[in-house]
Write an enzyme that holds these catalytic residues in place. Structure first.
Site, PDB file in Angstrom:
ATOM      1  N   THR A 183      -7.532   6.562  11.397  1.00 45.54           N
ATOM      2  CA  THR A 183      -8.058   7.566  10.479  1.00 45.54           C
ATOM      3  C   THR A 183      -8.817   8.702  11.178  1.00 45.54           C
ATOM      4  O   THR A 183      -9.347   8.526  12.283  1.00 45.54           O
ATOM      5  CB  THR A 183      -9.018   6.885   9.476  1.00 45.54           C
ATOM      6  N   TYR A 207     -16.663   2.622   7.159  1.00 52.27           N
ATOM      7  CA  TYR A 207     -15.198   2.625   7.211  1.00 52.27           C
ATOM      8  C   TYR A 207     -14.714   3.160   8.555  1.00 52.27           C
ATOM      9  O   TYR A 207     -13.888   2.536   9.239  1.00 52.27           O
ATOM     10  CB  TYR A 207     -14.625   3.456   6.066  1.00 52.27           C
ATOM     11  N   TYR A 225      -8.665  -2.091   5.022  1.00 50.02           N
ATOM     12  CA  TYR A 225      -9.665  -1.967   3.956  1.00 50.02           C
ATOM     13  C   TYR A 225     -10.055  -0.500   3.927  1.00 50.02           C
ATOM     14  O   TYR A 225     -10.707   0.004   4.839  1.00 50.02           O
ATOM     15  CB  TYR A 225     -10.877  -2.849   4.261  1.00 50.02           C
ATOM     16  N   GLY A 283       0.817  -1.205   0.000  1.00 46.69           N
ATOM     17  CA  GLY A 283       0.000   0.000   0.000  1.00 46.69           C
ATOM     18  C   GLY A 283       0.851   1.255   0.000  1.00 46.69           C
ATOM     19  O   GLY A 283       2.087   1.199   0.013  1.00 46.69           O
ATOM     20  N   GLN A 284       0.180   2.416   0.012  1.00 47.96           N
ATOM     21  CA  GLN A 284       0.899   3.703  -0.031  1.00 47.96           C
ATOM     22  C   GLN A 284       1.912   3.836   1.093  1.00 47.96           C
ATOM     23  O   GLN A 284       3.072   4.194   0.871  1.00 47.96           O
ATOM     24  CB  GLN A 284      -0.091   4.857   0.097  1.00 47.96           C
ATOM     25  N   LYS A 325     -12.724   1.079  11.601  1.00 52.07           N
ATOM     26  CA  LYS A 325     -11.407   1.489  12.088  1.00 52.07           C
ATOM     27  C   LYS A 325     -11.457   1.794  13.596  1.00 52.07           C
ATOM     28  O   LYS A 325     -10.514   1.469  14.325  1.00 52.07           O
ATOM     29  CB  LYS A 325     -10.904   2.717  11.322  1.00 52.07           C
TER      30      LYS A 325
END
Length: 258
Positions: A103, A127, A63, A11-12, A131
């Protein structure tokens, strides 16, 4: 030499950490993609830990598809909550410090001023809820952990807002971008450095942390900045989107304060 396991390595953030490895010769890294190590499968995690004793585990696996999380909530919770729980269980057993990335979407965006760590959470989409549940699982199981909340990640890797705007602008497309959400765009490379500095600095300031690049922008303002940085401001038409709608609700003001 400290040994560091990085999950979600493709991932990033995972790739941004890989890019920095030469700057941290005192650390030994093991990078595992989701195919190498599935955090939703505790046996997969235990197998990875059976080969080596890790001082730290940086969990970049998540995710992150906000829209599809509404349509496939079980997938979001399986990775973001159950996966975090599995890692916490094994890290606790192995006496490994867990660094977990979270997040700004754990907040509802109604405060109107930057969120501090102690502010009450109230996610408004799947989402964010998944999280937040992952955060709580870690807190219930562990004492030696860092939960690092960040926002609006972008980099030269993967799919992200910065690359999308830049590509469309270079293709000459007109751009329509919302200005009704405020946050702090954060380069994944800066987040990677922050996380690695926690390790080499041997920080014992366990718990929840906020990290962003601190500049407060709307998505429209961020798009303006991207065009300006790439000398494209005069070559592309950028307008504020009217009646912008997404399937998932999103916080209007999710600025994080360190």
């Amino acid at each position: 030499m400290k040994s560091v396991l990085v999950t979600g390595a493709n991932g990033q953030l995972g790739k941004s950490i890989q890019k920095l490895t030469s700057s941290y010769p005192q650390l030994h890294f093991v990078f595992s993609s989701s195919t190498d190590l599935d955090i939703t499968d505790i046996k997969s995690i235990k197998k990875s830990f059976s080969n080596r004793a890790f001082s730290y585990c940086i969990n970049c696996a998540a995710y992150t598809d906000v829209e599809n999380s509404e349509k496939e909530p079980e997938k979001a919770f399986k990775v973001n909550s159950e996966g975090a729980n599995n890692l916490a269980l094994v890290c606790k057993e192995q006496q490994t410090v867990l660094i977990h990335i979270s997040t700004d979407y754990v907040f509802d965006g109604e405060k109107g001023t930057p969120y501090v760590v102690s502010d009450p959470t109230n996610p408004i989409n799947v989402y964010g809820a998944s999280k937040l549940q992952g955060e709580k699982r870690i807190q219930e199981l562990m004492n030696t952990y860092f939960i690092v909340r960040t926002s609006w990640l972008y980099s030269e890797f993967g799919k992200n807002f910065y690359k999308t705007i830049l590509q469309k602008a270079r293709e000459g497309a007109d751009l329509s971008v919302t200005d009704d959400q405020m946050g702090c765009p954060t380069h994944a490379g800066n987040l990677a450095k922050y996380v690695l500095d926690l390790i080499v600095g041997e920080s014992k300031d366990y718990g929840i942390h906020h990290f962003t690049d601190e500049e407060i922008l709307s998505w429209y303002g961020f798009a303006e900045k991207i065009l300006r940085e790439n000398n494209l401001s005069d070559k592309v038409r950028l307008e504020k989107a009217k009646n912008y709608r997404t399937f998932a609700r999103r916080p209007k003001y999710s600025v994080l304060k360190k």
